[in-house]
Design an enzyme around this catalytic site. Structure first.
Site, short mmCIF file in Angstrom:
data_model
loop_
_atom_site.label_atom_id
_atom_site.label_comp_id
_atom_site.label_asym_id
_atom_site.label_seq_id
_atom_site.Cartn_x
_atom_site.Cartn_y
_atom_site.Cartn_z
N GLY A 55 34.07 36.37 41.00
CA GLY A 55 34.30 37.80 41.10
C GLY A 55 35.67 38.29 40.69
O GLY A 55 36.01 39.45 40.96
N LYS A 57 36.34 36.81 35.19
CA LYS A 57 36.38 35.83 34.10
C LYS A 57 35.40 36.19 33.00
O LYS A 57 35.75 36.18 31.81
CB LYS A 57 36.07 34.43 34.66
CG LYS A 57 37.03 33.95 35.74
CD LYS A 57 36.77 32.52 36.13
CE LYS A 57 35.42 32.32 36.78
NZ LYS A 57 35.29 33.04 38.06
N THR A 58 34.17 36.49 33.37
CA THR A 58 33.16 36.82 32.36
C THR A 58 33.46 38.16 31.70
O THR A 58 33.35 38.31 30.48
CB THR A 58 31.76 36.84 33.00
OG1 THR A 58 31.51 35.58 33.62
CG2 THR A 58 30.70 37.10 31.95
N SER A 95 50.71 22.38 54.34
CA SER A 95 51.66 23.49 54.47
C SER A 95 51.86 23.95 55.91
O SER A 95 52.74 24.77 56.17
CB SER A 95 51.20 24.67 53.62
OG SER A 95 49.95 25.16 54.06
N LYS A 131 50.25 34.16 50.67
CA LYS A 131 50.69 34.01 52.06
C LYS A 131 51.66 35.12 52.46
O LYS A 131 51.57 35.69 53.56
CB LYS A 131 51.35 32.64 52.24
CG LYS A 131 50.38 31.47 52.11
CD LYS A 131 51.11 30.14 52.24
CE LYS A 131 50.15 28.96 52.10
NZ LYS A 131 50.83 27.67 52.20
#
Length: 788
Positions: free
Chosen positions: A363, A366-367, A683, A726
């Protein structure tokens, strides 16, 4: 009109001069002369007032409008004006006969017309045997030129044969040849007749070579046409005979159609030979044979492939940038890389470059960005989904020996597009499967290799097809399942998940207008505020892309559309407070800062595929024997980080107010909330270490401080990934101070300016710096011991 009867033999010393643009006059020849320049017309009129003699000399450059002394050749011809006619447009036409060669000695005057002093060039009349031989050779070549198609009238050939003077023959032949003006001037300037003959023979020999070559080419074309016409005639005769006998059917017509299609397809030489061979097999084969259907299908595919058809692309980088910005918000790094790729393509005029591979969560565009590339290039767009493909023949096709064999999906897609240079997107390349039918990714190696895809071999066609002009783009959600050999042929471009601000802009600029159009609504009927969109992003979707966000907006539009149809004509305004009336209760919650400083509760930052989030890591102690309990579906890496944090605390108990024997008397329990969600990664190391230290010392942790970083046994803080997401999550949750590894400072350039201004970002290198910042002041480590 003026005329004279006889040509004078005496040439005056001074004559009027007419410069000639592209005409060379030879003695004893009559030519029409068109005079248009004012000085030339005055010179012509002056000659008619006297003895009708005028000097005619070629000028060096035809474009020169007012030639001077340096613009005119030194040798010319004196001409007798036989006739003169004034034309309506102010110009004049004259009939001039050449008298004798002259050399220009001096320019007497240039106004109102040119007058020159000339010297007669005497002719040599004697001729020897060599001269006679040259004359005969020149006449023979002149006649041969006429035979080869040179437009020379028969009376000219007869007149040439009657000339006995060598110089005059050379002049006559040169005049009737299609020579350039400077070549004719060279013959005019040659004083000796034998030199003139040699030059005329040389020019005539060159003309003969051109005529002979043209005759050969014409004969070859004529033979080819004759063969084609003969074949066509015989076939038409055969068709007529079959019709008379009542045996004519559609088979021959079908074969003729295949021949026409093969010629029209403009196949490469080897491919056309293969097609003609298969057509010959079909012609000789009985129509009832089972093989005829196979051959027909093969020929249909072969002539349907666009061997020579391609789109005319018009690549404009400014327009390409405008299209990318128009279709997509954000993704600046991705757009810059695509524009660089297109710039190289424009300079090299070839697609031989790395295959682009777009990698990112679902979503994120990319396409759709592949479609934008095709639109900016002016090419057709092809999308082929590779998800679930397990058979190698899906890519390369089946052998014709199989029942129902077809070409592979690459050739099928290109045939459907009807062009040999489309933008070809292979979607979900990471979803390709492997089983007993082969490895489809291995079949893609040749198609996606720029060094060898100019001769891609499909098993069904059995002939090479050039894929080098196709712009291949692949997409994937992850790289782990793509074989290394295939990854090596592609240049990976990572698509990050959209931040909350980016989703808000995308919804406002793209999604809301699109859904209004699709649902037949206008802005006068529905308004969704920015606060409502932010509420939908935070509490009704949790994704990296915007598909879920678009579905929620569409849900609101459907409900409003129903109200409009039912007769509620008032404008609907969706706000943050009214979102739940359309979408129901909130489905998700996002992390927020703690309400108060608490012991054993540290605020950490995590990254997921759908963006960043804030979590609270809890640590507590209880009577026991030093056991470490970890809960919350933690992965192996996260468990090892917790063990490293405990080991660091045990090694540094002397620096803080911690019982050195706590590991013998107490059990430690570390819990990461949202226990139903799997978690992993290093992390959270410093966050767990801070929570443990707080629990052992009984010291509260500042609620407005969040942290992220990996911990080592020596207390060093190592860099982590996903810093941008983050920090955006920390800003959204109201965090005032964020502790990050010092080596991650280079990633702050990707952060929006308003986040850098509103959140205090503190780089740290060691764990004691983390505790000094995170714990409240009375419980911070002893400064003297820490320094020690």
């Amino acid at each position: 009109m003026s005329t004279i009867d006889e040509s004078p033999t005496e040439i005056p010393d001074v004559l009027p001069l007419i410069p000639l643009r592209d005409l060379v006059l030879f003695p004893n020849l009559v030519v029409p002369l068109f005079v248009g320049r004012e000085k030339s017309i005055l010179a012509l009129e002056e000659s008619l007032r006297g003895d009708h003699l005028v000097a005619l000399v070629l000028q060096r450059e035809p474009e020169t409008q007012d030639p001077g002394e340096n613009d005119i050749y030194p040798v010319g011809c004196v001409g007798t004006v036989l006739q003169e006619l004034k034309l309506p447009d102010g110009t004049a036409k004259a009939l001039v006969e050449g008298v004798v060669r002259v050399r220009v000695l001096e320019y007497v005057t240039s106004e109102p017309y040119l007058q020159v002093r000339v010297e007669r060039i005497e002719e040599e009349l004697a001729s020897d045997v060599e001269t006679q031989a040259l004359m005969r050779a020149l006449l023979a070549d002149f006649e041969k030129a006429a035979e080869l198609g040179k437009p020379i009238p028969q009376e000219v050939l007869i007149a040439a044969g009657a000339i006995e003077e060598p110089g005059r023959l050379a002049d006559f032949v040169a005049f009737h040849l299609n020579l350039k003006s400077d070549e004719k001037q060279a013959i005019l300037e040659a004083a000796k007749p034998i030199a003139r003959l040699e030059q005329a023979s040389m020019f005539l020999r060159q003309e003969l070579q051109i005529l002979e070559l043209g005759s050969k080419i014409q004969n070859r074309v004529k033979e080819s046409l004759n063969a084609s016409q003969r074949e066509y005639f015989l076939r038409e005769q055969m068709k007529a005979i079959q019709q008379e006998l009542g045996t004519f059917d559609e088979t021959q017509q079908e074969l003729d159609e295949y021949r026409e299609k093969i010629v029209a397809a403009k196949m490469p030489e080897g491919v056309e030979a293969k097609a003609v061979k298969e057509l010959g097999r079909l012609e000789k084969m009985p129509q009832a044979a089972a093989e005829t259907g196979v051959i027909r299908t093969y020929l249909d595919w072969l002539v349907g492939v666009p061997w020579a058809v391609e789109d005319d692309e018009k690549l404009d980088l400014i327009e390409a940038r405008r299209i990318l910005d128009e279709d997509h918000y954000g993704l600046e790094k991705v757009k810059e890389r695509i524009l660089e790729y297109l710039a190289v393509h424009k300079l090299t005029d070839t697609m031989r470059g790395p295959i682009l591979c777009f990698v990112g969560p679902p979503g994120v565009g990319k396409t759709s960005i592949g479609k934008s590339i095709a639109r900016s290039l002016g090419r057709k767009f092809i999308r082929m989904s590779l998800g679930g493909v397990r058979d190698e023949a899906e890519i390369r096709g089946h052998r014709r020996t199989y029942v129902g064999a077809l070409p592979g999906r690459i050739i099928q897609s290109i045939s459907t597009a009807g062009t040999r240079n489309p933008v070809f997107m292979m979607d979900e390349i990471d979803k390709v499967g492997v089983d007993f039918r082969g490895d489809p990714t291995a079949a893609l190696l040749e198609a996606l290799d720029p060094e060898q895809n100019d001769s891609f071999q499909d098993h069904y066609l059995e002939v090479p097809f050039d894929l080098s002009d196709v712009m291949f783009i692949t997409t994937a959600n992850m790289l782990d399942t793509i074989p290394p050999a295939l990854q090596d042929r592609m240049e990976v471009i990572h698509f990050p998940g959209y931040t909350e601000d980016e989703k808000l802009h995308i919804a406002r600029q793209y999604l809301v207008p699109k859904q209004l159009r699709e649902h037949g609504l206008k802005t006068t009927k529905l308004e969704i505020t920015d606060e409502a969109l932010s509420e939908i992003v935070r509490r009704y979707t949790r994704e990296a892309g915007v598909r879920g966000l678009e579905r929620q907006i569409a849900s609101i539009c459907r409900q409003v559309a129903r109200r409009v149809v039912e007769g509620h004509g008032r404008k609907t305004r969706v706000t943050q407070r009214t979102v739940h009336t359309y979408l129901g209760p909130a489905r998700f919650s996002y992390g927020i800062a703690e309400e108060s400083d608490e012991v054993g509760t540290a605020t950490g930052l995590v990254w997921t595929e759908v963006g960043g989030d804030v979590i609270s890591i809890e640590a507590t102690t209880m009577a026991g024997k030093g056991e470490l309990i970890l809960t919350g579906q933690l992965g192996d890496v996260m468990r090892e980080s917790a063990q490293a944090a405990v080991s660091y605390i045990r090694a540094h108990v002397s620096d803080w107010d911690i019982d050195p024997a706590f590991n013998e008397k107490l059990d430690l329990h570390i819990h990461v909330p949202a226990a139903a969600t799997p978690k992993d990664g290093p992390s959270a190391g410093i966050t767990m270490a801070t929570a443990i230290a707080s629990a052992l010392m009984g010291c509260p942790i500042r609620r407005e401080v969040a942290m992220t970083g990996e911990i080592t046994l020596r207390g060093h803080v190592l860099p982590i990934g996903g810093l941008k997401e983050k920090l955006l999550a920390a800003h959204r949750a109201g965090i005032k101070t964020v502790l990050i590894p010092k080596e991650n400072v280079r990633d702050l350039d990707l952060l929006p300016p308003h986040v850098r201004d509103e959140v205090e970002i503190v780089p740290v290198e060691r764990m004691d710096e983390v505790l000094a910042r995170a714990l409240v002041a009375p419980c911070r480590p002893n400064a003297r011991k820490t320094a020690k």
